[in-house]
Design a protein around this motif. Structure first.
Motif, PDB file in Angstrom:
ATOM      1  N   GLU A  23       0.794  -1.229   0.000  1.00  0.00           N
ATOM      2  CA  GLU A  23       0.000   0.000   0.000  1.00  0.00           C
ATOM      3  C   GLU A  23       0.823   1.274   0.000  1.00  0.00           C
ATOM      4  OE1 GLU A  23      -2.323  -0.465   3.463  1.00  0.00           O
ATOM      5  OE2 GLU A  23      -3.619  -1.985   2.583  1.00  0.00           O
ATOM      6  N   ALA A  24       1.877   1.326   0.843  1.00  0.00           N
ATOM      7  CA  ALA A  24       2.487   2.622   1.108  1.00  0.00           C
ATOM      8  C   ALA A  24       3.840   2.834   0.449  1.00  0.00           C
ATOM      9  CB  ALA A  24       2.631   2.814   2.618  1.00  0.00           C
ATOM     10  N   ILE A  25       4.540   1.781   0.054  1.00  0.00           N
ATOM     11  CA  ILE A  25       5.890   1.958  -0.486  1.00  0.00           C
ATOM     12  C   ILE A  25       5.949   1.401  -1.909  1.00  0.00           C
ATOM     13  CG2 ILE A  25       8.305   1.295  -0.207  1.00  0.00           C
ATOM     14  CD1 ILE A  25       7.934   1.289   2.734  1.00  0.00           C
ATOM     15  N   ARG A  26       6.635   2.136  -2.766  1.00  0.00           N
ATOM     16  CA  ARG A  26       6.803   1.689  -4.151  1.00  0.00           C
ATOM     17  C   ARG A  26       8.205   2.068  -4.594  1.00  0.00           C
ATOM     18  NH1 ARG A  26       7.259   6.310  -6.491  1.00  0.00           N
ATOM     19  NH2 ARG A  26       6.004   8.099  -5.889  1.00  0.00           N
ATOM     20  N   PRO A  27       8.724   1.453  -5.656  1.00  0.00           N
ATOM     21  CA  PRO A  27      10.041   1.864  -6.152  1.00  0.00           C
ATOM     22  C   PRO A  27       9.974   3.305  -6.660  1.00  0.00           C
ATOM     23  CG  PRO A  27       9.305  -0.206  -7.159  1.00  0.00           C
ATOM     24  CD  PRO A  27       8.131   0.360  -6.427  1.00  0.00           C
ATOM     25  N   ALA A  28      11.119   4.016  -6.537  1.00  0.00           N
ATOM     26  CA  ALA A  28      11.167   5.391  -7.061  1.00  0.00           C
ATOM     27  C   ALA A  28      11.058   5.353  -8.586  1.00  0.00           C
ATOM     28  CB  ALA A  28      12.479   6.039  -6.645  1.00  0.00           C
ATOM     29  N   THR A  29      10.411   6.364  -9.135  1.00  0.00           N
ATOM     30  CA  THR A  29      10.312   6.445 -10.593  1.00  0.00           C
ATOM     31  C   THR A  29      11.629   6.971 -11.155  1.00  0.00           C
ATOM     32  OG1 THR A  29       9.563   8.731 -10.556  1.00  0.00           O
ATOM     33  CG2 THR A  29       7.862   7.025 -10.410  1.00  0.00           C
ATOM     34  N   GLU A  30      11.820   6.811 -12.464  1.00  0.00           N
ATOM     35  CA  GLU A  30      13.055   7.309 -13.097  1.00  0.00           C
ATOM     36  C   GLU A  30      13.198   8.809 -12.888  1.00  0.00           C
ATOM     37  OE1 GLU A  30      14.261   6.398 -17.090  1.00  0.00           O
ATOM     38  OE2 GLU A  30      13.476   4.364 -16.858  1.00  0.00           O
ATOM     39  N   LEU A  31      12.093   9.497 -12.984  1.00  0.00           N
ATOM     40  CA  LEU A  31      12.115  10.953 -12.804  1.00  0.00           C
ATOM     41  C   LEU A  31      12.590  11.324 -11.386  1.00  0.00           C
ATOM     42  CD1 LEU A  31      11.414  13.560 -14.329  1.00  0.00           C
ATOM     43  CD2 LEU A  31       9.162  13.476 -13.261  1.00  0.00           C
ATOM     44  N   GLU A  32      12.106  10.545 -10.417  1.00  0.00           N
ATOM     45  CA  GLU A  32      12.477  10.831  -9.033  1.00  0.00           C
ATOM     46  C   GLU A  32      13.952  10.540  -8.756  1.00  0.00           C
ATOM     47  OE1 GLU A  32       8.104   9.975  -7.036  1.00  0.00           O
ATOM     48  OE2 GLU A  32       9.558   8.365  -7.288  1.00  0.00           O
ATOM     49  N   LEU A  33      14.512   9.591  -9.542  1.00  0.00           N
ATOM     50  CA  LEU A  33      15.918   9.262  -9.332  1.00  0.00           C
ATOM     51  C   LEU A  33      16.858  10.246 -10.011  1.00  0.00           C
ATOM     52  CD1 LEU A  33      15.741   5.382  -9.701  1.00  0.00           C
ATOM     53  CD2 LEU A  33      16.151   6.693  -7.623  1.00  0.00           C
ATOM     54  N   LEU A  34      16.337  11.043 -10.938  1.00  0.00           N
ATOM     55  CA  LEU A  34      17.159  12.058 -11.597  1.00  0.00           C
ATOM     56  C   LEU A  34      17.589  13.113 -10.597  1.00  0.00           C
ATOM     57  CD1 LEU A  34      15.352  12.856 -14.955  1.00  0.00           C
ATOM     58  CD2 LEU A  34      17.622  11.869 -14.667  1.00  0.00           C
ATOM     59  N   GLU A  35      18.697  13.761 -10.845  1.00  0.00           N
ATOM     60  CA  GLU A  35      19.124  14.861  -9.984  1.00  0.00           C
ATOM     61  C   GLU A  35      18.140  16.019 -10.159  1.00  0.00           C
ATOM     62  OE1 GLU A  35      19.930  17.035  -7.576  1.00  0.00           O
ATOM     63  OE2 GLU A  35      21.490  15.511  -7.443  1.00  0.00           O
ATOM     64  N   ALA A  36      17.428  16.303  -9.109  1.00  0.00           N
ATOM     65  CA  ALA A  36      16.365  17.313  -9.237  1.00  0.00           C
ATOM     66  C   ALA A  36      16.910  18.731  -9.281  1.00  0.00           C
ATOM     67  CB  ALA A  36      15.393  17.168  -8.078  1.00  0.00           C
ATOM     68  N   HIS A  37      18.054  18.940  -8.674  1.00  0.00           N
ATOM     69  CA  HIS A  37      18.583  20.314  -8.580  1.00  0.00           C
ATOM     70  C   HIS A  37      20.001  20.338  -9.149  1.00  0.00           C
ATOM     71  CE1 HIS A  37      15.128  21.314  -6.130  1.00  0.00           C
ATOM     72  NE2 HIS A  37      15.376  20.250  -5.402  1.00  0.00           N
ATOM     73  N   LYS A  38      20.081  20.276 -10.464  1.00  0.00           N
ATOM     74  CA  LYS A  38      21.390  20.233 -11.134  1.00  0.00           C
ATOM     75  C   LYS A  38      22.247  21.434 -10.728  1.00  0.00           C
ATOM     76  CE  LYS A  38      22.631  18.780 -15.854  1.00  0.00           C
ATOM     77  NZ  LYS A  38      23.582  17.847 -15.499  1.00  0.00           N
ATOM     78  N   GLY A  39      23.514  21.154 -10.401  1.00  0.00           N
ATOM     79  CA  GLY A  39      24.421  22.250 -10.047  1.00  0.00           C
ATOM     80  C   GLY A  39      24.372  22.624  -8.567  1.00  0.00           C
ATOM     81  N   SER A  40      23.561  21.925  -7.780  1.00  0.00           N
ATOM     82  CA  SER A  40      23.503  22.238  -6.348  1.00  0.00           C
ATOM     83  C   SER A  40      24.731  21.658  -5.646  1.00  0.00           C
ATOM     84  CB  SER A  40      22.225  21.668  -5.732  1.00  0.00           C
ATOM     85  OG  SER A  40      22.264  20.261  -5.799  1.00  0.00           O
ATOM     86  N   VAL A  41      25.029  22.182  -4.471  1.00  0.00           N
ATOM     87  CA  VAL A  41      26.137  21.641  -3.678  1.00  0.00           C
ATOM     88  C   VAL A  41      25.626  21.270  -2.291  1.00  0.00           C
ATOM     89  CG1 VAL A  41      28.035  22.841  -4.832  1.00  0.00           C
ATOM     90  CG2 VAL A  41      26.809  23.995  -2.997  1.00  0.00           C
ATOM     91  N   ASN A  42      26.225  20.226  -1.726  1.00  0.00           N
ATOM     92  CA  ASN A  42      25.880  19.823  -0.367  1.00  0.00           C
ATOM     93  C   ASN A  42      26.835  20.477   0.621  1.00  0.00           C
ATOM     94  OD1 ASN A  42      23.744  18.238  -1.091  1.00  0.00           O
ATOM     95  ND2 ASN A  42      24.935  16.351  -1.189  1.00  0.00           N
ATOM     96  N   VAL A  43      26.262  21.147   1.599  1.00  0.00           N
ATOM     97  CA  VAL A  43      27.078  21.835   2.607  1.00  0.00           C
ATOM     98  C   VAL A  43      26.829  21.175   3.958  1.00  0.00           C
ATOM     99  CG1 VAL A  43      27.526  24.040   3.756  1.00  0.00           C
ATOM    100  CG2 VAL A  43      26.849  24.006   1.343  1.00  0.00           C
ATOM    101  N   LYS A  44      27.906  20.717   4.583  1.00  0.00           N
ATOM    102  CA  LYS A  44      27.765  20.102   5.908  1.00  0.00           C
ATOM    103  C   LYS A  44      27.665  21.198   6.943  1.00  0.00           C
ATOM    104  CE  LYS A  44      29.661  15.530   6.407  1.00  0.00           C
ATOM    105  NZ  LYS A  44      30.801  14.732   6.813  1.00  0.00           N
ATOM    106  N   THR A  45      26.638  21.133   7.760  1.00  0.00           N
ATOM    107  CA  THR A  45      26.489  22.144   8.796  1.00  0.00           C
ATOM    108  C   THR A  45      25.854  21.483  10.026  1.00  0.00           C
ATOM    109  OG1 THR A  45      25.595  24.350   9.258  1.00  0.00           O
ATOM    110  CG2 THR A  45      24.221  22.916   7.899  1.00  0.00           C
ATOM    111  N   ILE A  46      25.465  22.302  11.007  1.00  0.00           N
ATOM    112  CA  ILE A  46      24.830  21.726  12.191  1.00  0.00           C
ATOM    113  C   ILE A  46      23.493  22.421  12.451  1.00  0.00           C
ATOM    114  CG2 ILE A  46      26.927  20.948  13.353  1.00  0.00           C
ATOM    115  CD1 ILE A  46      26.674  23.484  15.114  1.00  0.00           C
ATOM    116  N   CYS A  47      22.590  21.669  13.062  1.00  0.00           N
ATOM    117  CA  CYS A  47      21.319  22.240  13.500  1.00  0.00           C
ATOM    118  C   CYS A  47      21.609  23.193  14.669  1.00  0.00           C
ATOM    119  CB  CYS A  47      20.389  21.113  13.941  1.00  0.00           C
ATOM    120  SG  CYS A  47      18.901  21.714  14.761  1.00  0.00           S
ATOM    121  N   THR A  48      21.012  24.371  14.611  1.00  0.00           N
ATOM    122  CA  THR A  48      21.260  25.362  15.668  1.00  0.00           C
ATOM    123  C   THR A  48      20.101  25.443  16.656  1.00  0.00           C
ATOM    124  OG1 THR A  48      20.324  27.050  14.227  1.00  0.00           O
ATOM    125  CG2 THR A  48      22.714  26.818  14.224  1.00  0.00           C
TER     126      THR A  48
END
Ligand code: SF4
Length: 181
Positions: free
Chosen positions: A33-58
């Motif tokens: 009912e609740a879980i399905r495989p991700a679609t091809e679209l969902e597996l694509l990089e949604a935000h091309k050119g983005s960067v991951n920044v490591k930070t902390i919760c304040t």
């Protein structure tokens, strides 16, 4: 519940909560009912050119690890930092939605003043001036110990230092930390 918390500690308790969620999800998967495989679209990089920044919760002094995905200077997506030495991939509910501190539509963006029973926006200068005037009047009429200052779990050591200094200059030792109030 208190005895349980005492025995397990907060983090273990949260992890057990997460496990309970996984068991619930597994049951849902079994029923299809609740879980399905991700679609091809969902597996694509949604935000091309983005960067991951490591930070902390304040949001408190635990300082859990957050991966903030940023594109063109805008924080667009959030993940837990699985390899963070303190939080080890865990967040409480405040940290899990940390990004809404930036993008939440119900966040206050201006000072508000209640005039004639109704809230209206005002400028920062006007708000600061009115608060300063009111505080001076209170100190004049009732003395500096008639107010209490509360710090915040969301500020740095340096900010905490000058909040403390501010209370001292106001003339009172009535100051405490905000956590869990
Ligand atoms: S995720 Fe929760 S426990 Fe971790 S730093 Fe943020 S507020 Fe504190």
């Amino acid at each position: 519940m208190n005895a349980l918390n005492n025995r397990l500690g907060r983090r273990s308790f949260l992890k057990i909560g997460a496990l309970a969620g996984v068991f619930g999800a597994t049951n849902a998967l079994a029923s299809g009912e609740a879980i399905r495989p991700a679609t091809e679209l969902e597996l694509l990089e949604a935000h091309k050119g983005s960067v991951n920044v490591k930070t902390i919760c304040t949001h408190c002094s635990v300082g859990c690890g957050v991966i903030a995905e940023v594109k063109d200077g805008v924080w667009i997506r959030q993940e837990v930092a699985q390899d963070h030495p303190i939080s080890a991939g865990g967040h409480c509910c405040k940290g899990a939605d940390l990004i809404d501190k930036v993008r939440g539509t119900n966040r206050l963006r201006h000072p508000y003043e209640k005039v004639g029973g109704k809230w209206k926006t005002t400028s920062w200068d006007d708000a600061m001036s009115k608060i300063a005037t009111k505080l001076s009047e209170i100190r004049e009429a009732h003395g500096p110990d008639s107010v209490m200052w509360l710090g915040s779990a969301k500020v740095s050591n340096e900010q905490s230092y000058y909040i403390r200094k501010f209370a001292a200059f106001f003339g009172t030792n009535n100051i405490d930390h905000q956590a869990r109030i």
